[in-house]
Write a protein that holds these residues in place. Structure first.
Motif, mmCIF file in Angstrom:
data_model
loop_
_atom_site.group_PDB
_atom_site.id
_atom_site.type_symbol
_atom_site.label_atom_id
_atom_site.label_comp_id
_atom_site.label_asym_id
_atom_site.label_seq_id
_atom_site.Cartn_x
_atom_site.Cartn_y
_atom_site.Cartn_z
ATOM 1 N N GLU A 128 79.629 18.189 6.380
ATOM 2 C CA GLU A 128 80.530 17.402 5.538
ATOM 3 C C GLU A 128 79.836 17.059 4.224
ATOM 4 O OE1 GLU A 128 83.556 13.621 5.975
ATOM 5 O OE2 GLU A 128 81.599 13.490 6.940
ATOM 6 N N ILE A 129 80.592 17.145 3.134
ATOM 7 C CA ILE A 129 79.987 16.975 1.824
ATOM 8 C C ILE A 129 80.926 16.234 0.872
ATOM 9 C CG2 ILE A 129 80.792 19.307 1.227
ATOM 10 C CD1 ILE A 129 78.615 19.518 -0.825
ATOM 11 N N HIS A 130 80.340 15.382 0.060
ATOM 12 C CA HIS A 130 81.046 14.804 -1.087
ATOM 13 C C HIS A 130 80.624 15.624 -2.303
ATOM 14 C CE1 HIS A 130 81.428 11.488 -4.280
ATOM 15 N NE2 HIS A 130 82.630 11.970 -4.028
ATOM 16 N N ALA A 131 81.549 16.422 -2.822
ATOM 17 C CA ALA A 131 81.191 17.463 -3.799
ATOM 18 C C ALA A 131 80.503 16.920 -5.044
ATOM 19 C CB ALA A 131 82.439 18.250 -4.192
ATOM 20 N N LYS A 159 71.131 27.066 7.335
ATOM 21 C CA LYS A 159 71.156 26.057 8.390
ATOM 22 C C LYS A 159 72.145 26.391 9.515
ATOM 23 C CE LYS A 159 68.145 23.475 6.267
ATOM 24 N NZ LYS A 159 66.770 23.338 6.806
ATOM 25 N N LYS A 160 72.741 27.571 9.455
ATOM 26 C CA LYS A 160 73.619 28.058 10.522
ATOM 27 C C LYS A 160 74.903 27.248 10.666
ATOM 28 C CE LYS A 160 70.248 30.880 11.544
ATOM 29 N NZ LYS A 160 70.269 32.282 11.048
ATOM 30 N N TYR A 161 75.423 26.733 9.565
ATOM 31 C CA TYR A 161 76.710 26.049 9.624
ATOM 32 C C TYR A 161 77.831 27.078 9.661
ATOM 33 C CZ TYR A 161 74.536 21.552 8.679
ATOM 34 O OH TYR A 161 73.782 20.411 8.773
ATOM 35 N N THR A 162 78.876 26.760 10.424
ATOM 36 C CA THR A 162 80.040 27.654 10.483
ATOM 37 C C THR A 162 81.140 27.234 9.517
ATOM 38 O OG1 THR A 162 81.085 26.369 12.257
ATOM 39 C CG2 THR A 162 79.595 28.166 12.909
ATOM 40 N N HIS A 163 81.122 25.955 9.130
ATOM 41 C CA HIS A 163 82.165 25.433 8.240
ATOM 42 C C HIS A 163 81.572 24.396 7.288
ATOM 43 C CE1 HIS A 163 84.498 26.924 11.683
ATOM 44 N NE2 HIS A 163 85.543 26.992 10.870
ATOM 45 N N VAL A 164 82.226 24.244 6.141
ATOM 46 C CA VAL A 164 81.939 23.137 5.239
ATOM 47 C C VAL A 164 83.217 22.313 5.113
ATOM 48 C CG1 VAL A 164 82.520 24.512 3.166
ATOM 49 C CG2 VAL A 164 81.104 22.461 2.950
ATOM 50 N N GLY A 211 83.872 28.869 7.102
ATOM 51 C CA GLY A 211 85.215 28.330 6.906
ATOM 52 C C GLY A 211 85.185 27.082 6.048
ATOM 53 N N VAL A 212 86.307 26.732 5.456
ATOM 54 C CA VAL A 212 86.378 25.597 4.533
ATOM 55 C C VAL A 212 87.484 24.645 4.971
ATOM 56 C CG1 VAL A 212 86.699 24.868 2.141
ATOM 57 C CG2 VAL A 212 85.581 27.069 2.645
ATOM 58 N N PHE A 213 87.116 23.381 5.161
ATOM 59 C CA PHE A 213 88.082 22.303 5.377
ATOM 60 C C PHE A 213 88.090 21.403 4.141
ATOM 61 C CE2 PHE A 213 86.613 22.910 9.899
ATOM 62 C CZ PHE A 213 87.812 23.399 10.385
ATOM 63 N N VAL A 214 89.266 20.843 3.824
ATOM 64 C CA VAL A 214 89.361 19.849 2.750
ATOM 65 C C VAL A 214 90.102 18.644 3.293
ATOM 66 C CG1 VAL A 214 90.181 19.328 0.426
ATOM 67 C CG2 VAL A 214 89.381 21.638 0.971
ATOM 68 N N ASP A 215 89.475 17.475 3.259
ATOM 69 C CA ASP A 215 90.148 16.246 3.681
ATOM 70 C C ASP A 215 91.354 15.977 2.776
ATOM 71 O OD1 ASP A 215 88.180 15.953 5.538
ATOM 72 O OD2 ASP A 215 87.235 14.208 4.633
ATOM 73 N N TRP A 216 92.447 15.576 3.380
ATOM 74 C CA TRP A 216 93.653 15.162 2.641
ATOM 75 C C TRP A 216 94.038 13.809 3.203
ATOM 76 C CZ3 TRP A 216 98.949 14.180 3.463
ATOM 77 C CH2 TRP A 216 99.772 14.274 2.335
ATOM 78 N N VAL A 217 93.768 12.754 2.449
ATOM 79 C CA VAL A 217 93.791 11.394 3.002
ATOM 80 C C VAL A 217 94.806 10.528 2.266
ATOM 81 C CG1 VAL A 217 92.405 9.373 3.579
ATOM 82 C CG2 VAL A 217 91.347 11.634 3.563
ATOM 83 N N PRO A 218 96.011 10.394 2.813
ATOM 84 C CA PRO A 218 97.000 9.532 2.167
ATOM 85 C C PRO A 218 96.914 8.071 2.602
ATOM 86 C CG PRO A 218 98.014 10.683 3.981
ATOM 87 C CD PRO A 218 96.580 11.155 3.932
#
Length: 238
Positions: A128-131, A159-164, A211-218
């Motif tokens: 997880e990252i804050h860009a 670091k062998k991450y599968t997703h950000v 893979g890429v996830f993007v938080d969408w927080v309403p």
């Protein structure tokens, strides 16, 4: 289910069509660079849906605009387009007319492999990252999407991450925020770059099997007066 395909600004053969939902507003006008921000383009209301609409040939890509809303109590405010796909750079927050460029994606192998695999039977490791605070340049400026492509992706691979997973990248008014107080739920923040640059970043991740996830927080509601709160004078979006 796809309100953003209808509401907002969309380019048509006869010009740009603008639509905004404000059922309890007394009047709505379109103002922007194309009419010197003057109240010269009143919109028409569909009484059934509460959607106001106007089509104009004067608007062009890159123009900034807002909606002038006469609220239920007669008060007039300039409001953002809730369904805009692009905004100007901070501290301004006017919507910006923008067309997504056509992109020929090169990540077919990753997409095919993902579709064939069972996500419930494969381990995942998410970073997880804050860009805008992951790294900064020496002058204090945050990394661009190109910088993240160059440095973040190799780190994820090493670091062998599968997703950000990104904390929200959508438009929000405060640079130091983690992006949860959104004002533009459908727009990549201009703080990070263009949608085309983000497409390239996602593609680069996929080419490296990430893979890429993007938080969408309403859930964190921004209460700036010229954004969504009491849009038509009533708790409309609230």
């Amino acid at each position: 289910f796809y309100a953003h395909h209808f509401l907002g600004a969309h380019r048509m053969e006869e010009g740009y069509v603008f639509r905004v939902w404000a059922p309890n507003a007394l009047a709505v006008s379109l103002v922007g660079d194309f009419n010197d921000w003057q109240d010269t383009l009143p919109m028409e209301k569909d009484e059934v849906s509460g959607v106001w609409q106007i089509t104009t040939k004067d608007a062009k890509e890159g123009d900034l605009y807002k909606f002038k809303v006469r609220q239920a109590d007669g008060r007039e405010l300039l409001k953002i387009d809730p369904f805009a796909i692009r905004f100007e750079k901070r501290p301004g927050n006017a919507a910006k007319l923008y067309q997504f460029p056509e992109k020929k994606w090169r990540d077919g192998l990753w997409r095919g492999r993902t579709k064939r695999s069972n996500p419930f039977k494969r381990p995942i490791n998410i970073y997880e990252i804050h860009a805008s605070s992951w790294k900064h340049h020496e002058d204090g400026s945050p990394y661009s999407l190109a910088d993240l492509t160059e440095e973040l992706i190799p780190y994820l691979v090493e670091k062998k991450y599968t997703h950000v997973e990104f904390m929200p990248l959508m438009e929000h008014p405060l640079d130091r925020s983690w992006g949860y107080q959104l004002i533009g739920y459908f727009a990549l923040s201009s703080y990070y770059g263009t949608p085309a640059q983000f497409q390239d970043f996602v593609e680069a991740c996929h080419l490296n099997n990430i893979g890429v996830f993007v938080d969408w927080v309403p859930g964190h509601y921004c209460i700036n007066e010229d954004t969504l709160p009491y849009y038509d004078g009533t708790p409309q979006f609230e």
